[in-house]
Structures are given as structure tokens and as C-alpha cells.
Design an enzyme around this catalytic site. Structure first.
Site, PDB file in Angstrom:
ATOM      1  N   ARG A  50       1.190  -1.120  -0.224  1.00 21.16           N
ATOM      2  CA  ARG A  50      -0.147   0.031  -0.241  1.00 21.16           C
ATOM      3  C   ARG A  50       0.579   1.011   0.360  1.00 21.16           C
ATOM      4  NH1 ARG A  50      -4.209  -0.379   4.421  1.00 21.16           N
ATOM      5  NH2 ARG A  50      -2.590  -1.192   5.012  1.00 21.16           N
ATOM      6  N   LYS A 155       1.420 -19.618   6.092  1.00 22.88           N
ATOM      7  CA  LYS A 155       1.377 -19.977   7.697  1.00 22.88           C
ATOM      8  C   LYS A 155       0.930 -18.690   8.358  1.00 22.88           C
ATOM      9  CE  LYS A 155       3.708 -20.739  11.223  1.00 22.88           C
ATOM     10  NZ  LYS A 155       4.665 -20.742  11.629  1.00 22.88           N
ATOM     11  N   HIS A 185       7.590 -23.851   4.708  1.00 23.05           N
ATOM     12  CA  HIS A 185       8.332 -23.782   4.626  1.00 23.05           C
ATOM     13  C   HIS A 185       9.764 -25.359   5.017  1.00 23.05           C
ATOM     14  CE1 HIS A 185      10.101 -21.930   8.395  1.00 23.05           C
ATOM     15  NE2 HIS A 185      11.085 -21.436   7.877  1.00 23.05           N
ATOM     16  N   GLU A 223      15.434 -22.408  18.873  1.00 21.36           N
ATOM     17  CA  GLU A 223      15.745 -21.681  18.326  1.00 21.36           C
ATOM     18  C   GLU A 223      16.495 -21.006  19.292  1.00 21.36           C
ATOM     19  OE1 GLU A 223      12.914 -19.724  15.218  1.00 21.36           O
ATOM     20  OE2 GLU A 223      11.921 -21.137  16.344  1.00 21.36           O
ATOM     21  N   ASP A 242       2.752 -21.789  16.083  1.00 21.32           N
ATOM     22  CA  ASP A 242       3.552 -21.039  15.212  1.00 21.32           C
ATOM     23  C   ASP A 242       4.125 -21.696  15.022  1.00 21.32           C
ATOM     24  OD1 ASP A 242       5.189 -18.826  14.230  1.00 21.32           O
ATOM     25  OD2 ASP A 242       7.387 -19.198  15.133  1.00 21.32           O
ATOM     26  N   HIS A 247       5.123 -27.274  11.327  1.00 22.36           N
ATOM     27  CA  HIS A 247       6.272 -27.999  10.850  1.00 22.36           C
ATOM     28  C   HIS A 247       6.636 -28.966  11.617  1.00 22.36           C
ATOM     29  CE1 HIS A 247       6.938 -23.445   9.572  1.00 22.36           C
ATOM     30  NE2 HIS A 247       7.754 -23.206  10.561  1.00 22.36           N
TER      31      HIS A 247
HETATM   32  C1  BG6 Z   1       8.818 -19.676  11.114  1.00 23.06           C
HETATM   33  C2  BG6 Z   1       8.615 -19.209  12.486  1.00 23.06           C
HETATM   34  O1  BG6 Z   1       7.752 -19.713  10.260  1.00 23.06           O
HETATM   35  O2  BG6 Z   1       9.882 -20.951  11.317  1.00 23.06           O
HETATM   36  C3  BG6 Z   1       9.102 -18.440  13.802  1.00 23.06           C
HETATM   37  O3  BG6 Z   1       6.755 -18.121  11.869  1.00 23.06           O
HETATM   38  C4  BG6 Z   1      10.317 -19.465  13.569  1.00 23.06           C
HETATM   39  O4  BG6 Z   1       8.852 -18.057  14.766  1.00 23.06           O
HETATM   40  C5  BG6 Z   1      10.859 -19.993  12.269  1.00 23.06           C
HETATM   41  O5  BG6 Z   1      11.826 -18.874  13.960  1.00 23.06           O
HETATM   42  C6  BG6 Z   1      11.871 -21.027  11.976  1.00 23.06           C
HETATM   43  O6  BG6 Z   1      12.976 -20.873  10.385  1.00 23.06           O
HETATM   44  P1  BG6 Z   1      13.558 -21.776  10.480  1.00 23.06           P
HETATM   45  O7  BG6 Z   1      13.608 -22.302   8.987  1.00 23.06           O
HETATM   46  O8  BG6 Z   1      14.924 -20.628  10.342  1.00 23.06           O
HETATM   47  O9  BG6 Z   1      14.057 -23.096  11.070  1.00 23.06           O
END
Ligand code: BG6
Length: 497
Positions: A50, A155, A185, A223, A242, A247
Site C-alpha cells: 500500500r 502459515k 517452509h 531456536e 507458531d 512444522h
Molecule cells: C517460522 C516461525 O515459521 O519458522 C518462526 O514463524 C520461526 O517463529 C521459523 O523462527 C523457524 O524457521 P527456520 O527455517 O529458521 O527453522
């Protein structure tokens, strides 16, 4: 470099182009594919948002993520060439009229696209899910949904089953299911794709890949980062929504599903769906013993002090940044085999892995003088240091009687393959261009995952599962180890496997 399979020319429109996802993941991914020569130059790349901005200003901002701090002159030249190819357009994805009564930029967007109805046209909604329905409505209303069109949804699809269903209905009112690419992903990660190959291209695992041969499975996604700049989204979501809803459940599906008849998208997705539907619901009675939730407090990561979650987001919060779950799949193959799942932010290190713990041999023939028999273990390291390790009992060579050692057969991606490979988003974007739905979640999978998660959240709501503190830089709340010690098991220590 990997051998590239060219894709047909396509047009891509990224809505939400000024957001974090577009800048940090999508444009770098497109740029890398461009550098490898995989994107035909007759493809249109459109960044839409936008905010009023010129294409040059947009690409200047986007360069930061894609090029990194010290790009080589060659990279800069390639970026300049790529940047000339990208067009920034002011479009209101919700389809709202602009102040002057205009069409919110949709007419200009339509005019910028190739009218060929069969050319792949990708609409990437890097937007909050609450806008997905409106954006799809606008695409439909302005006549942009051609037979070659595909819609890509990030997502989370919704916040719970109900909202996911609403979104799926709204998107489905404009696009057919085979035009909808729901991104997780993790499914684009090299090591996750290798799960299918490991399981179904090797004959040795499948006969014992069941309750007869496997004691339990651990899936950990740790993480070291905190909520950071995404706090406003994360605080409404938490670790369960999340990371687990998508995942981790997808990883669980790939480990636990029956062999599909082929890698055809629907064959694989049908098997994953069966796993999701067989997950034992977490109830008010079981939640206290099979779920642990935590939130990080201040601590040290790599010897640097980091603030606690509440300080980071600037207010008290009941959102979990860590969750550990003992899950069960109630079917013939997995009866009695626990799947221990855990994920957290601000953990000791970034480390994602799947560990398959096999059962012990039925009878100890060796009776070694030294070194107890240990059951085999398969460690699939998703990131970093991608690899696969199979731990075996071996005779320690040399004199001194029968001494046993537990040693790994070690397949390190870095050492074995010695090549770079595209990151998850690069692979997924090219998969959408090719129309390969196998790497994306089908509507019923997303909804089945939400049903299980909703039930779990409903069970922990009444205080049966308190939010426990853990110091940043640790492995999460101490109580998470109870989940396993109660079953006479332990989380495998990150460095000992
Ligand atoms: C995302 C989450 O889908 O995946 C994040 O929303 C997370 O919170 C991320 O940090 C982790 O992805 P990767 O590829 O770094 O393991």
C-alpha cells in the site's frame, strides 16, 4: 552447483512486499534463482504493497537482506540487473478503493501482467491471514484469476480450526484446491525432503519402522533467537501455534505415515492426513502429564546477556515460548510408541533434529566385559550441520576381551555432498511455478492439525498446564525432562547424539 531444471516463464506478484517475509526471504530467494539463471527473463516480478514508493527505492531497501553486508562487485552487478526487472506497484490487497475513488491499484496491476491465460501466474500473499479472504476476493473481482494462476498462502492459516476453515472457504470461493499452495517452509528443506528418501528408498528401515522395532521418537526444533521484531504476531500465537501446528506436525507426519503408493501430491497428502487424524487428543485429564509450557526469562546466549520475553515485548504475557508434548498416534503401526515433540525460542543453540530410538536386541548374546549394549538410534539432523547418523554397537578393536563401543555411522551433508543447495523458499517458489503441490499442505491437513491443537489448547486453558519460566540459553523448563523420565527415558542431549 546443483543441476538446474529450468522453469517456464511465469509472473509473480508478492502482496505485502514491504513486510519482513518479503524482504528477508522472498526477494533473496528470487534473486538467488535469478543468479543461477533459473528465472526466464520474460517473467514479471511485481512487489505490491500500500505504501507509495518507487521501484528503485523499494529495491534499495530489499538489497540489504539479499546482498548482505559486503557483496562482491559481481553480486552487485547481478542485483542491479535483477532490480531493473522488479516492479513495485501500489496495490491495496484488501481490494479497498483508494481515497480518490480509484480501484486501489488493481487495474494497473492487471495491465502489468501477461494476458496469456495459461502462463503461470503466482499470487504470493505475504500478508496477515485475516486479509487472505479479502485479497482473494479482489483477485477474483478484478478478473485476475486465470487458468494458470496459483495462490500462495503463508502459515499460519488462521488462529484455530474455525478461523482456518473460514479462510479456506474464502480462498476456495475464488481458487480451486489445486491452485492453492499453502506453504510450510519446513517441507522445502533439503533434509526434510530427504526423510522420504531415507524411509522409502532404503529397504532396511521399513521392516522395523513400527512399534515392533521403535521404542520412541523425539522431534526437537530449538531456536536461539527470541520473538524479536515479530513480537506483535508471536504474542498472539505462541510456540504451539507458531511451530507445532505446522512444522512439527508435518515432520511427525513424514516420520509416521504409511508408504504412499507414489510421490504424487495427493498420495502423500492422504497418508499425512491419516496420521493427523490418528493423533490421540490431549484431554483435560492428560494435559497435566503430557504437555509442558514455558516462557523464557533473561539469560545468556553465547555468553551474551539477553532479556526475558516480557521485557522484550514490553509487557507481561501468558504466551508460551516453549512447549513439549508427549503425543501418541493411535493406529496399528504406532500403538504404544510415544512421539516426544519440543520447540522453543531462546534455547541454548539453534538445532533441529529427529531422533528415532530403536528397541534393544531381544537377547544379549555378547555379554561383553565392558560396555553395555545400547539400542540403535537414528539421528536426522535437519539444521544446522545437516546430516544423518546411525548409532551402532561395535567391538572396540584390539586385545583386552570383548569391549563394546557405541559409535555413529555419520553422513554429513557438508562433507559428503560438498555443494550448496537452494534454501527452502527458493525450492518452494520453483515448485509452485511447476505446479508441484506435493510440497504444500492440503486444506484437510491444515484443518486436521488445527483440530488437534485446539483440543490441546482447550485442555491447558483451565490452569492444568502452568506457564513455567526458563532461563534464556538453556534447554527449557526443568519439568520438560519429567515428560520423559516418567516413562524412564531422557531427552537426548544435543551434544551426546
Ligand atoms: C517460522 C516461525 O515459521 O519458522 C518462526 O514463524 C520461526 O517463529 C521459523 O523462527 C523457524 O524457521 P527456520 O527455517 O529458521 O527453522
Amino acid at each position: 552447483m546443483p543441476e538446474l531444471i529450468p522453469v517456464e516463464p511465469f509472473d509473480i506478484i508478492i502482496f505485502g512486499a514491504t513486510g519482513d517475509l518479503a524482504r528477508s526471504k522472498l526477494f533473496p530467494a528470487l534473486f538467488h534463482r535469478w543468479c543461477d539463471g533459473q528465472i526466464p527473463h520474460t517473467s514479471a516480478i511485481i512487489a505490491a504493497a500500500r505504501e507509495e514508493m518507487s521501484s528503485e527505492a523499494y529495491m534499495e531497501q530489499a538489497a540489504e537482506h539479499a546482498l548482505g553486508p559486503d557483496p562482491s562487485p559481481e553480486r552487485q552487478t547481478l542485483w542491479a540487473e535483477f532490480a531493473r526487472h522488479v516492479r513495485y506497484m501500489v496495490v491495496d490487497a484488501r481490494g479497498a478503493q483508494d481515497k480518490s475513488g480509484g480501484d486501489g491499484g488493481w487495474g494497473a496491476l492487471k495491465a502489468a501482467l501477461d494476458p496469456d491465460p495459461n502462463k503461470a501466474r503466482l499470487f504470493y500473499l505475504a500478508l496477515p491471514p485475516s486479509i487472505y479472504g479479502a485479497a482473494c476476493g479482489a483477485i477474483g473481482k478484478h478478473g485476475l484469476n486465470t487458468p494458470g494462476s496459483r495462490i500462495i498462502l503463508e502459515k499460519p492459516i488462521g488462529h484455530d480450526f474455525h478461523s482456518a476453515r473460514q479462510i479456506n472457504e474464502a480462498v476456495g470461493a475464488v481458487f480451486s484446491e489445486d491452485q492453492i499452495f499453502r506453504i510450510d517452509h519446513y517441507l522445502g528443506k533439503e533434509t526434510v525432503q530427504n526423510l522420504l528418501v531415507l524411509r522409502f528408498a532404503n529397504a532396511l528401515f521399513e521392516p522395523i519402522w513400527n512399534a515392533g522395532g521403535i521404542d520412541h521418537v523425539q522431534i526437537s526444533v530449538a531456536e536461539s533467537v527470541g520473538a524479536g521484531s515479530r513480537a506483535s504476531y508471536y504474542d498472539l500465537s505462541g510456540a504451539l501455534r507458531d511451530m507445532v501446528q505446522n512444522h512439527i506436525l508435518q515432520l511427525l507426519c513424514l516420520v509416521a505415515m504409511e508408504p504412499p503408493a507414489s510421490l504424487d501430491a495427493d498420495a502423500v497428502r492422504a497418508e499425512k492426513l491419516k496420521v493427523l487424524r490418528a493423533l490421540r487428543p490431549v484431554t483435560d485429564q492428560s494435559v497435566g502429564t503430557c504437555v509442558v509450557r514455558g516462557q523464557y526469562k533473561a539469560g545468556l546466549i553465547d555468553a551474551a546477556a539477553v532479556p526475558g520475553y516480557a521485557e522484550e515485548i514490553g509487557e507481561d504475557s501468558k504466551t508460551e515460548t516453549y512447549v513439549a508434548i508427549r503425543a501418541h498416534i493411535d493406529n496399528w503401526r504406532w500403538a504404544g510408541v510415544p512421539f516426544y515433540l519440543r520447540t522453543g525460542k531462546r534455547m541454548r543453540a539453534r538445532r533441529s533434529e529427529i531422533i528415532i530410538q530403536f528397541k534393544p536386541v531381544p537377547h544379549d548374546v555378547i555379554q561383553a566385559d565392558a560396555g553395555a549394549l545400547q539400542p540403535n538410534r537414528l539421528v536426522i539432523r535437519l539444521q544446522p550441520d545437516e546430516g544423518v547418523k546411525l548409532l551402532l554397537m561395535t567391538k572396540d578393536p584390539g586385545p583386552g576381551g570383548m569391549r563394546l563401543r557405541y559409535v555413529p555411522l555419520n553422513l554429513s551433508y557438508a562433507e559428503t555432498f560438498e555443494k550448496d543447495y537452494p534454501d527452502a523458499y527458493e525450492r518452494l517458489l520453483m515448485a509452485v511455478v511447476r505446479g508441484n503441490l506435493g510440497l504444500f499442505m492440503r486444506r484437510d491437513e491444515v484443518e486436521a492439525a488445527w483440530r488437534w491443537i485446539d483440543r490441546l489448547i482447550g485442555a491447558w486453558r483451565d490452569g492444568a498446564c502452568p506457564l513455567l519460566p526458563y532461563a534464556a540459553g538453556t534447554d527449557g523448563p526443568d519439568k520438560a525432562s519429567l515428560l520423559l523420565s516418567r516413562d524412564e527415558r531422557d531427552w537426548f542431549d544435543a551434544d551426546s547424539v
